[in-house]
Design a protein around this motif. Structure first.
Motif, PDB file in Angstrom:
ATOM      1  N   LEU A 172       0.780  -1.192   0.096  1.00  0.00           N
ATOM      2  CA  LEU A 172       0.017   0.088  -0.030  1.00  0.00           C
ATOM      3  C   LEU A 172       0.610   1.165   0.027  1.00  0.00           C
ATOM      4  O   LEU A 172       0.673   1.953  -0.872  1.00  0.00           O
ATOM      5  CB  LEU A 172      -0.990   0.113   1.162  1.00  0.00           C
ATOM      6  CG  LEU A 172      -1.738   1.201   1.398  1.00  0.00           C
ATOM      7  CD1 LEU A 172      -2.641   1.555   0.406  1.00  0.00           C
ATOM      8  CD2 LEU A 172      -2.464   1.053   2.626  1.00  0.00           C
ATOM      9  N   THR A 173       2.044   1.304   0.691  1.00  0.00           N
ATOM     10  CA  THR A 173       2.724   2.604   1.076  1.00  0.00           C
ATOM     11  C   THR A 173       3.407   2.633  -0.373  1.00  0.00           C
ATOM     12  O   THR A 173       3.546   4.091  -0.624  1.00  0.00           O
ATOM     13  CB  THR A 173       3.678   2.304   2.158  1.00  0.00           C
ATOM     14  OG1 THR A 173       2.992   1.962   3.215  1.00  0.00           O
ATOM     15  CG2 THR A 173       4.487   3.659   2.155  1.00  0.00           C
ATOM     16  N   CYS A 176       0.735   3.927  -3.237  1.00  0.00           N
ATOM     17  CA  CYS A 176      -0.285   4.897  -3.066  1.00  0.00           C
ATOM     18  C   CYS A 176       0.322   6.164  -2.575  1.00  0.00           C
ATOM     19  O   CYS A 176       0.971   6.070  -1.440  1.00  0.00           O
ATOM     20  CB  CYS A 176      -1.276   4.163  -1.871  1.00  0.00           C
ATOM     21  SG  CYS A 176      -2.503   5.405  -1.642  1.00  0.00           S
ATOM     22  N   GLN A 180      -2.336   8.248   4.050  1.00  0.00           N
ATOM     23  CA  GLN A 180      -3.011   7.220   4.920  1.00  0.00           C
ATOM     24  C   GLN A 180      -3.619   7.364   6.188  1.00  0.00           C
ATOM     25  O   GLN A 180      -4.430   6.247   6.808  1.00  0.00           O
ATOM     26  CB  GLN A 180      -2.269   5.946   4.852  1.00  0.00           C
ATOM     27  CG  GLN A 180      -1.760   5.378   3.336  1.00  0.00           C
ATOM     28  CD  GLN A 180      -0.721   4.393   3.571  1.00  0.00           C
ATOM     29  OE1 GLN A 180      -0.406   3.530   4.318  1.00  0.00           O
ATOM     30  NE2 GLN A 180       0.386   4.564   2.766  1.00  0.00           N
ATOM     31  N   THR A 181      -3.393   8.514   6.556  1.00  0.00           N
ATOM     32  CA  THR A 181      -4.227   8.978   7.914  1.00  0.00           C
ATOM     33  C   THR A 181      -5.330   9.600   7.651  1.00  0.00           C
ATOM     34  O   THR A 181      -5.838  10.103   8.682  1.00  0.00           O
ATOM     35  CB  THR A 181      -3.002   9.661   8.929  1.00  0.00           C
ATOM     36  OG1 THR A 181      -2.783  10.815   8.205  1.00  0.00           O
ATOM     37  CG2 THR A 181      -1.744   8.996   9.133  1.00  0.00           C
ATOM     38  N   VAL A 186      -8.528   7.212   2.333  1.00  0.00           N
ATOM     39  CA  VAL A 186      -8.419   5.864   2.534  1.00  0.00           C
ATOM     40  C   VAL A 186      -9.718   5.093   2.124  1.00  0.00           C
ATOM     41  O   VAL A 186      -9.689   4.052   1.623  1.00  0.00           O
ATOM     42  CB  VAL A 186      -7.991   5.317   4.244  1.00  0.00           C
ATOM     43  CG1 VAL A 186      -8.403   3.742   4.462  1.00  0.00           C
ATOM     44  CG2 VAL A 186      -6.752   6.035   4.650  1.00  0.00           C
ATOM     45  N   SER A 208       0.064  -4.383   3.546  1.00  0.00           N
ATOM     46  CA  SER A 208       0.369  -3.435   4.294  1.00  0.00           C
ATOM     47  C   SER A 208       1.114  -3.564   5.503  1.00  0.00           C
ATOM     48  O   SER A 208       1.475  -4.673   5.648  1.00  0.00           O
ATOM     49  CB  SER A 208      -1.007  -2.578   4.817  1.00  0.00           C
ATOM     50  OG  SER A 208      -0.878  -1.557   5.479  1.00  0.00           O
ATOM     51  N   GLY A 233      -1.926   3.253   9.863  1.00  0.00           N
ATOM     52  CA  GLY A 233      -2.874   4.278   8.924  1.00  0.00           C
ATOM     53  C   GLY A 233      -3.861   4.702   9.739  1.00  0.00           C
ATOM     54  O   GLY A 233      -4.279   4.120  10.885  1.00  0.00           O
ATOM     55  N   LEU A 237      -8.934   2.363   7.570  1.00  0.00           N
ATOM     56  CA  LEU A 237      -8.673   1.411   6.486  1.00  0.00           C
ATOM     57  C   LEU A 237      -9.373   0.294   7.027  1.00  0.00           C
ATOM     58  O   LEU A 237      -9.505  -0.662   6.186  1.00  0.00           O
ATOM     59  CB  LEU A 237      -7.048   1.288   6.664  1.00  0.00           C
ATOM     60  CG  LEU A 237      -6.382   0.238   5.891  1.00  0.00           C
ATOM     61  CD1 LEU A 237      -6.603   0.404   4.413  1.00  0.00           C
ATOM     62  CD2 LEU A 237      -4.840   0.316   6.243  1.00  0.00           C
TER      63      LEU A 237
END
Length: 453
Positions: A172-173, A176, A180-181, A186, A208, A233, A237
């Motif tokens: 994911l990181t 994307c 993510q926070t 999300v 993730s 995140g 999520l």
């Protein structure tokens, strides 16, 4: 004051795109899992673990095996009837790094299986970081606005054209660029991937990581919710994903009854699922297998869940075999046989058979498997005139007397057989031979035929 349109007119777009009752099935097929246990088809599954835990290696190895052999050995164990088309989208590896993993990390034979899968067109590996360098406007697959980038759109379209069975996005990181926070972003990211899984009709895995702090202590009292909450995140999520899996190493003393091989390690797995998974809200042990280079979900007694499920399915198939055989036999004897195929065929009518006749735990898929297995040894398709699709009968049954060469055909009543009306007769036959050992032992002329069991 504006002249508002009537409510029905304003909702017309949404109504047109709503659920059509005519499209609904009273008996809906159960959720399919590509590994037979934990990874669903048509849904994006988020799998979170700490860094350097071996998740990429496990998914790559499982993907190569599935693409080369049809065996999906990841958490569960499912032997598909054909190789699975696999797409691996790797956000952190270059082609050289992938080559090194293939040659130096994965077990012997993995390299050859990968070449086999490549040559048959069953696997594609995308090193997105490398591809991004060659883009006119380099960007993540999902951009900072939580939308598909131009490269992402092109990639998704290309993957869907391949008609894949399994797609892994790792991680994911790396793939994307959205925050993510941020809850809204999300939700948008997960919506994109769920929509892709639905359109592609495949299993989608998104890897993730966990928060840096994680849980200070993990033991038998640790709940599934506590483990799921360690996913890195925004809490969105967890809330947005329809199927989430978190795995952490088990603490010393946990699962003492489970014996593991040298080099293996025990992990605790938690599942949060909105698709009716039986392990939703539970924790269970998983073995990180050094030999198999994958993660193996286990039952409380330490047996791999995939093997337990295979044994249970085999036992159920043995139990159901005489039911299916006698359903075909009695339908033919009553002059209303199942069609060789089509809407009046036994596979198309399997939902009714499951509902009206078979024991609890049986499925339409099992009926189909048994018909495939028995056709040619116990069952046969008999022509009823020179042009039609024929009917299904047992070997030695009344429709075996049909003779296409002379044009002598036994007549029959068209339509689907009445399973409920036959149930008492079928159950009586099954009670006489519950294990199906005597199926097809004698034909109508009294001549012995070879017992296929």
């Amino acid at each position: 004051m504006t002249n508002a349109q009537p409510t029905k007119a304003r909702l017309s777009y949404f109504i047109k795109n709503g659920i059509d009752p005519k499209s609904l099935m009273r008996t809906c097929p159960p959720q399919e899992y590509v590994d037979g246990f934990l990874i669903p088809v048509g849904v994006c599954t988020v799998v979170a673990m700490k860094g350097s835990a071996g998740k990429t290696t496990a998914f790559v190895h499982a993907g190569i095996n599935a693409a080369a052999t049809g065996i999906m050995d990841l958490f569960g164990l499912r032997n598909h009837d054909k190789p699975q088309r696999m797409v691996l989208v790797l956000g952190e590896e270059s082609p050289l790094m992938f080559n090194q993993r293939l040659s130096n990390v994965l077990p012997d034979g993995a390299f050859d299986r990968y070449i086999t899968a490549c040559e048959s067109g069953m696997i594609e590996v995308v090193c997105y970081r490398e591809a991004k360098r060659n883009m006119v406007t380099p960007d993540h697959m999902i951009n900072a606005e939580a939308k598909l980038s131009d490269g992402g759109v092109e990639l998704f379209d290309a993957i869907i054209e391949l008609n894949p069975d399994i797609v892994v996005f790792d991680t994911l990181t790396s793939l994307c660029g959205a925050n993510q926070t941020d809850d809204t972003m999300v939700y948008s990211v997960i919506d994109i991937l769920d929509d892709f899984a639905s359109k592609a009709k495949c299993a989608v895995i998104l890897t993730s990581h966990l928060t840096k702090d994680g849980l200070k202590k993990i033991d038998e009292t640790t709940t599934s919710d506590e483990l799921i909450a360690t996913m890195r995140g925004s809490a969105a999520l967890v809330n947005a994903s329809r199927h989430s899996i978190v795995m952490v190493p088990a603490s010393k003393g946990m699962y003492e009854n489970i014996k593991i091989d040298k080099g293996d390690s025990l992990w605790v797995c938690a599942v949060k699922s909105n698709i009716g998974h039986p392990k939703n809200g539970e924790t269970f042990p998983v073995i990180r297998s050094k030999k198999r280079m994958t993660f193996v979900a286990t039952a409380p007694d330490g047996k791999p869940i995939g093997e337990v499920m295979e044994l249970e399915e085999a036992a159920m198939l043995r139990r159901l075999r005489p039911y299916v055989y006698h359903a075909v036999k009695i339908a033919a004897e009553r002059g209303m046989p199942y069609a060789g195929r089509g809407q009046n065929g036994i596979v198309a009518q399997s939902d009714k058979i499951v509902k009206e006749l078979l024991p609890e735990g049986s499925t339409s898929k099992m009926v189909s498997m048994l018909v495939d297995e028995m056709t040619g040894t116990l069952l046969t398709i008999c022509r009823t005139n020179p042009k039609d699709i024929g009917v299904l009968d047992v070997i030695g049954g009344p429709y075996n007397e049909n003779d296409p060469d002379t044009g002598k055909f036994r007549t029959y009543i068209s339509g689907a057989p009445d399973v409920l009306g036959m149930a008492a007769f079928i159950n009586e036959q099954v009670d006489m031979d519950p294990n199906g050992k005597n199926l097809g032992q004698h034909n109508l002329n009294g001549n012995a035929v070879q017992d296929p069991f």
